[in-house]
Scaffold this motif. Structure first.
Motif, mmCIF file in Angstrom:
data_model
loop_
_atom_site.group_PDB
_atom_site.id
_atom_site.type_symbol
_atom_site.label_atom_id
_atom_site.label_comp_id
_atom_site.label_asym_id
_atom_site.label_seq_id
_atom_site.Cartn_x
_atom_site.Cartn_y
_atom_site.Cartn_z
ATOM 1 N N VAL A 3 -3.028 1.055 8.614
ATOM 2 C CA VAL A 3 -4.190 0.222 8.334
ATOM 3 C C VAL A 3 -4.763 0.559 6.961
ATOM 4 C CG1 VAL A 3 -6.575 -0.262 9.035
ATOM 5 C CG2 VAL A 3 -4.819 -0.023 10.763
ATOM 6 N N ILE A 4 -5.154 -0.485 6.254
ATOM 7 C CA ILE A 4 -5.973 -0.329 5.049
ATOM 8 C C ILE A 4 -7.310 -0.982 5.374
ATOM 9 C CG2 ILE A 4 -6.270 -0.920 2.621
ATOM 10 C CD1 ILE A 4 -3.189 -1.106 2.452
ATOM 11 N N GLU A 34 -7.290 4.384 4.335
ATOM 12 C CA GLU A 34 -5.989 3.975 4.850
ATOM 13 C C GLU A 34 -5.429 5.051 5.748
ATOM 14 O OE1 GLU A 34 -3.159 5.614 1.238
ATOM 15 O OE2 GLU A 34 -3.676 3.504 1.259
ATOM 16 N N ILE A 61 -12.825 -5.695 5.892
ATOM 17 C CA ILE A 61 -11.491 -6.307 5.921
ATOM 18 C C ILE A 61 -10.508 -5.242 6.381
ATOM 19 C CG2 ILE A 61 -9.646 -7.403 4.612
ATOM 20 C CD1 ILE A 61 -11.801 -8.310 2.612
ATOM 21 N N PHE A 62 -9.713 -5.565 7.392
ATOM 22 C CA PHE A 62 -8.639 -4.699 7.864
ATOM 23 C C PHE A 62 -7.305 -5.341 7.512
ATOM 24 C CE2 PHE A 62 -12.051 -3.665 10.876
ATOM 25 C CZ PHE A 62 -11.992 -2.275 10.894
ATOM 26 N N TYR A 63 -6.453 -4.604 6.818
ATOM 27 C CA TYR A 63 -5.070 -5.018 6.602
ATOM 28 C C TYR A 63 -4.230 -4.158 7.530
ATOM 29 C CZ TYR A 63 -6.832 -7.077 2.268
ATOM 30 O OH TYR A 63 -7.539 -7.812 1.345
ATOM 31 N N THR A 64 -3.493 -4.770 8.439
ATOM 32 C CA THR A 64 -2.702 -4.000 9.396
ATOM 33 C C THR A 64 -1.216 -4.276 9.198
ATOM 34 O OG1 THR A 64 -2.892 -5.730 11.081
ATOM 35 C CG2 THR A 64 -4.556 -3.995 11.115
ATOM 36 N N PHE A 65 -0.435 -3.213 9.334
ATOM 37 C CA PHE A 65 1.010 -3.276 9.174
ATOM 38 C C PHE A 65 1.652 -2.512 10.324
ATOM 39 C CE2 PHE A 65 -1.169 -3.024 5.134
ATOM 40 C CZ PHE A 65 -0.657 -4.094 4.420
ATOM 41 N N GLN A 68 4.450 1.587 7.358
ATOM 42 C CA GLN A 68 4.319 1.598 5.911
ATOM 43 C C GLN A 68 5.677 1.798 5.235
ATOM 44 O OE1 GLN A 68 1.891 5.381 6.039
ATOM 45 N NE2 GLN A 68 2.917 5.644 4.097
ATOM 46 N N SER A 71 6.388 -0.536 2.324
ATOM 47 C CA SER A 71 5.295 -0.747 1.387
ATOM 48 C C SER A 71 5.415 0.219 0.212
ATOM 49 C CB SER A 71 3.944 -0.553 2.088
ATOM 50 O OG SER A 71 3.783 0.789 2.465
#
Length: 87
Positions: A3-4, A34, A61-65, A68, A71
């Motif tokens: 998560v970012i 992160e 804001i959550f950026y989920t992956f 990683q 990335s």
């Protein structure tokens, strides 16, 4: 999951937001964190931040992956996070 988190809270709540987020993620720079997090802790983090935010003044804001692995992270300029946060 990876998560970012990016947040923008009013000055009176920004310190509290950072304190909550650092329980779950690694601080990278101002209002950005992160890290790897479980689904359960991701849910807890969201609930804790929502409990202190004012939706008319603050944003998250959550950026989920899933991972990683694919990335890439590149840093330029002054490094603000700790060395333990290097991916």
């Amino acid at each position: 999951m990876f998560v970012i988190l990016v947040y923008d809270f009013a000055e009176k709540r920004v310190g509290k937001a950072l304190k909550i987020a650092r329980k779950y993620l690694h601080w990278v720079q101002n209002s950005v964190l992160e890290g790897e997090i479980s689904n359960a802790n991701y849910y807890k983090l969201k609930m804790e931040l929502k409990s202190i935010m004012n939706p008319e003044e603050d944003s998250i804001i959550f950026y989920t992956f899933r991972t990683q692995k694919y990335s890439k992270r590149e840093e330029l300029g002054l490094k603000k996070g700790g060395d333990e946060n290097i991916i």
